[in-house]
Design an enzyme around this catalytic site. Sequence first.
Site, PDB file in Angstrom:
ATOM      1  N   ASN A  10      38.189  36.919  37.249  1.00  0.00           N
ATOM      2  CA  ASN A  10      39.449  36.508  37.869  1.00  0.00           C
ATOM      3  C   ASN A  10      40.040  37.698  38.622  1.00  0.00           C
ATOM      4  O   ASN A  10      40.545  38.635  38.014  1.00  0.00           O
ATOM      5  CB  ASN A  10      40.409  36.016  36.775  1.00  0.00           C
ATOM      6  N   LYS A  12      42.584  37.726  40.473  1.00  0.00           N
ATOM      7  CA  LYS A  12      44.045  37.613  40.541  1.00  0.00           C
ATOM      8  C   LYS A  12      44.520  37.854  41.990  1.00  0.00           C
ATOM      9  O   LYS A  12      43.834  37.499  42.923  1.00  0.00           O
ATOM     10  CB  LYS A  12      44.710  38.534  39.521  1.00  0.00           C
ATOM     11  N   HIS A  96      46.319  29.446  33.681  1.00  0.00           N
ATOM     12  CA  HIS A  96      46.329  30.859  33.302  1.00  0.00           C
ATOM     13  C   HIS A  96      47.721  31.242  32.785  1.00  0.00           C
ATOM     14  O   HIS A  96      48.732  30.744  33.273  1.00  0.00           O
ATOM     15  CB  HIS A  96      45.937  31.734  34.499  1.00  0.00           C
ATOM     16  N   GLU A  98      49.585  33.677  33.227  1.00  0.00           N
ATOM     17  CA  GLU A  98      50.535  34.187  34.222  1.00  0.00           C
ATOM     18  C   GLU A  98      51.263  33.031  34.905  1.00  0.00           C
ATOM     19  O   GLU A  98      52.446  33.137  35.232  1.00  0.00           O
ATOM     20  CB  GLU A  98      49.807  35.068  35.241  1.00  0.00           C
ATOM     21  N   GLU A 166      42.715  33.245  25.947  1.00  0.00           N
ATOM     22  CA  GLU A 166      43.203  34.547  26.408  1.00  0.00           C
ATOM     23  C   GLU A 166      44.509  34.872  25.687  1.00  0.00           C
ATOM     24  O   GLU A 166      45.563  34.380  26.083  1.00  0.00           O
ATOM     25  CB  GLU A 166      43.452  34.516  27.918  1.00  0.00           C
ATOM     26  N   GLY A 172      45.475  42.682  30.399  1.00  0.00           N
ATOM     27  CA  GLY A 172      45.922  43.806  31.217  1.00  0.00           C
ATOM     28  C   GLY A 172      46.661  44.888  30.451  1.00  0.00           C
ATOM     29  O   GLY A 172      47.195  45.817  31.035  1.00  0.00           O
ATOM     30  N   SER A 212      41.461  42.009  28.471  1.00  0.00           N
ATOM     31  CA  SER A 212      41.002  43.403  28.495  1.00  0.00           C
ATOM     32  C   SER A 212      39.532  43.555  28.087  1.00  0.00           C
ATOM     33  O   SER A 212      39.172  44.466  27.340  1.00  0.00           O
ATOM     34  CB  SER A 212      41.914  44.289  27.627  1.00  0.00           C
TER      35      SER A 212
END
Length: 254
Positions: A10, A12, A96, A98, A166, A172, A212
């Site tokens: 991904n 992003k 996702h 985010e 996730e 991250g 990560s």
Amino acid sequence: MGRKFFVGGNWKCNGTTEEVKKIVSTLNGGEAPSKDVVEVVVSPPFVFLPLVKSLLRPDFHVAAQNCWVKKGGAFTGEVSAEMLVNLCIPWVIIGHSERRLILKESNEFVGDKVAYALAQGLKVIACIGETLEQREAGSTMEVVAAQTKAIAAKVSNWADVVLAYEPVWAIGTGKVATPAQAQEVHFELRKWLQANVSAEVAASTRIIYGGSVTAANCKELAAQPDVDGFLVGGASLKPEFLDIIRSAEVKKNA
């Protein structure tokens, strides 16, 4: 027939035309296990999808990072599933964290998106995962079960769904769920699918880990029996993504 290892990258909201060409060039020149061993999908921003698709090696595929919940029309800024199909993009990432957290996409909205994308013929990487507060409160399974339930309520055929667990606290941040933590949630998710969907879906659906993932930790994670691959963020922009793809050999040799 075992579950084929799956590695998604991904990208992003990153990249320029030149950077994207460089990443693709690295991937094209790298060694990877055969497509019998691993399925590889990279997900650049919308604007680079045609470019990446045109340059990328044929054994790797391309995914969009999102699509709209229904047919196109007066939805400024959105991209419809039909447009992705028209561009011959086979995969899409939906739900996702985010988008769930920043853009307030609800479980139900994500479920509707997954169902609509599948109905148009796309394959879906459906993302679920808990925040740090939820994990510390001991509600991880409650949260991911509710997220999965909203998808299961709308989806009857799971053949084209990959479930990506996730943990939000590991995305991250450099914090990674330990292999045991990842395995525990994947195992419980598979158990949930068995109880609430079917034994067949539970046995065949790939549940991949994201948060990560790096070249340094991927082999130990890949060795877990219920970890069927990875959704990789930052490391998918670097040459080490090829090392992560090669971790599929751990499963082949298991």
